[in-house]
Write an enzyme that holds these catalytic residues in place. Structure first.
Site, short mmCIF file in Angstrom:
data_model
loop_
_atom_site.label_atom_id
_atom_site.label_comp_id
_atom_site.label_asym_id
_atom_site.label_seq_id
_atom_site.Cartn_x
_atom_site.Cartn_y
_atom_site.Cartn_z
N CYS A 106 0.86 -1.16 -0.03
CA CYS A 106 0.06 0.00 -0.02
C CYS A 106 0.80 1.37 0.08
CB CYS A 106 -1.00 -0.06 1.38
SG CYS A 106 -1.91 1.46 1.46
N CYS B 45 -0.37 4.12 2.29
CA CYS B 45 -0.10 3.97 3.54
C CYS B 45 1.43 4.18 3.87
CB CYS B 45 -0.29 2.48 3.92
SG CYS B 45 -1.96 1.91 3.63
N ASP B 46 2.23 3.90 2.99
CA ASP B 46 3.80 3.49 3.54
C ASP B 46 4.61 4.60 2.78
OD1 ASP B 46 2.69 1.83 5.16
OD2 ASP B 46 3.02 0.27 4.09
#
Lengths: 106, 306
Positions: free
Chosen positions: B132, B135-136
């Site tokens: 993701c 997200c990261d």
């Protein structure tokens, strides 16, 4: 209840804890983190007295995730006596968190 | 054993829509979801193509769908399904510790992310390997990273990543991206993106964290190794099919085959959303499938009672 923890009170909170501490590294815009949050609230009630759960916003407190080499969120780290003993990355079903915690808390 | 008119498996857009329709029909039903409501909506940053809503965040749309269900009473199980059987016109299933029985079943279990399938992949997950970028990406600001994938989602995430990282190497197995032209154009305009076509990732290297990635050319067989601290794997998805009964008819890729009313080959069993065999997998089509499946399940129940 899951409480907020910050860079300022991180070490102090861990040092003072009389039970293991689970820290949920999260960010408000992270979808999988939002999936984990309600599970942590439930676990916090179920493991009351045996485990304290905190959440740390990685945007507001970048030093702590850097220190623990966090490269994905959500990441959850279980600390015993201020030392990381277990690490979980990614959103998992509640049952899997429970079995990992039961094993780690023995 | 708890008994229902209908059970919905999965609380993504298809499952939440099916729940809304069944609730309004007044059916006695349960919704089973292993995580929290929203499904893959929770993985989307901003939604640009849901009619009537201007750029909601994925979680905002998920929350709104959930909010709409608040006024209705039905059972919820937050657990995985471990066994499912279709017998004598009824479905029995094991949801965590609960044994459930239902006259109709609507499968909206959605998709899993594909992994690369490399031996060290799990060891590096959360230590450089991510599924993701949304997200990261922030953990890789100013670093060199890779991204494996060639579809719309891969290119979207590549564009998002490239704005933050020093250099992005995009690895694709095909000779060209299988993505919208708008996205391809955006990607080609980026100066810090290197595209490797017709390659496979063959190994991940590093001590406690990812440090390098090896690739092999699918044409020449030559291998190369690149230093990088992150690798984003955006290689498409596969259906969540672990619990399907063997008699359920699937297509060659493992998606559930239905008719236009979302009926599967098993009487009383319906499928909706991304798990269904179809070409267009969108939030709006998942919602449409959910409504159709709920309607078909309710008609099935009415006929059975008549």
């Amino acid at each position: 209840m899951v409480k907020e923890i910050t860079e300022a009170d991180f070490s102090g909170t861990l040092a003072k804890a009389t039970v293991p501490v689970l820290v949920d590294f999260w960010a408000p815009w992270c979808g999988p983190c939002r999936a984990v949050a309600p599970i942590m609230e439930e676990l916090s009630a179920e493991y009351a007295g045996k485990l304290e759960i905190y959440k740390l916003n990685v945007d507001d407190n970048p030093g702590i995730p850097e220190k623990f080499q966090i490269r994905s969120i959500p990441t959850l780290i279980l600390f015993k006596n201020s030392e990381p003993v277990e690490r979980i990355t990614g959103a998992l079903p509640k049952g899997q968190f429970q079995s990992l915690l039961n094993k780690a808390l023995g | 054993m708890n008994s229902y008119d209908a059970i919905i498996l999965g609380a993504g857009p298809a499952g939440l829509t099916a729940a809304l329709y069944l609730a309004r029909f007044g059916a006695k039903f349960a919704l089973v979801e292993k995580m929290t409501p929203g499904g893959l909506l929770l993985q989307i940053f901003e939604i640009e193509n849901y009619p009537g809503l201007i750029m909601p965040k994925g979680y905002e749309l998920a929350d709104a769908m959930e909010e709409q269900l608040k006024e209705f009473t039905f059972d919820r199980y937050q657990t995985c399904v471990t066994a499912l059987e279709h017998k004598d016109g009824k479905v029995t299933l094991q949801a965590g510790e609960e044994a459930l029985e239902t006259k109709t079943l609507i499968i909206c279990a959605g998709l899993h992310y594909n992994k690369l399938g490399l031996p060290d992949e799990d060891r590096f997950t959360g230590r450089g390997v991510s599924y993701c970028a949304l997200c990261d990406a922030n953990f890789f600001k100013g670093r060199v990273v890779g991204l494996a994938g060639n579809g719309n989602q891969a290119l979207e995430e590549a564009v998002h990543l490239a704005a933050l990282v020093r250099e992005l190497r995009l690895f694709m197995r095909t000779a060209a991206p299988q993505a919208d032209r708008v996205l391809q154009k955006k990607l080609l305009a980026l100066k810090n993106v290197v595209i490797h076509k017709e390659v496979a990732i063959t190994a991940l290297h590093g001590e406690s964290e990812l440090e390098a990635v090896s690739i092999r050319s699918l044409q020449s067989g030559e291998t190369e190794k690149f230093a990088m601290s992150g690798l984003f794997v955006i290689e498409g998805m596969r259906p969540v099919s672990e619990f399907f009964p063997r008699e359920l008819v699937l297509d060659a890729d493992g998606f559930i085959v239905t008719d236009t009313e979302m009926r599967t080959n098993l009487p009383g069993v319906f499928a909706a959303g991304d798990i269904r065999s179809k070409l267009c997998r969108q939030i709006v089509t998942a919602a449409g499938d959910g409504a159709t499946a709920a309607n078909a399940a309710y008609s099935y129940l009415e006929l059975a009672d008549a």
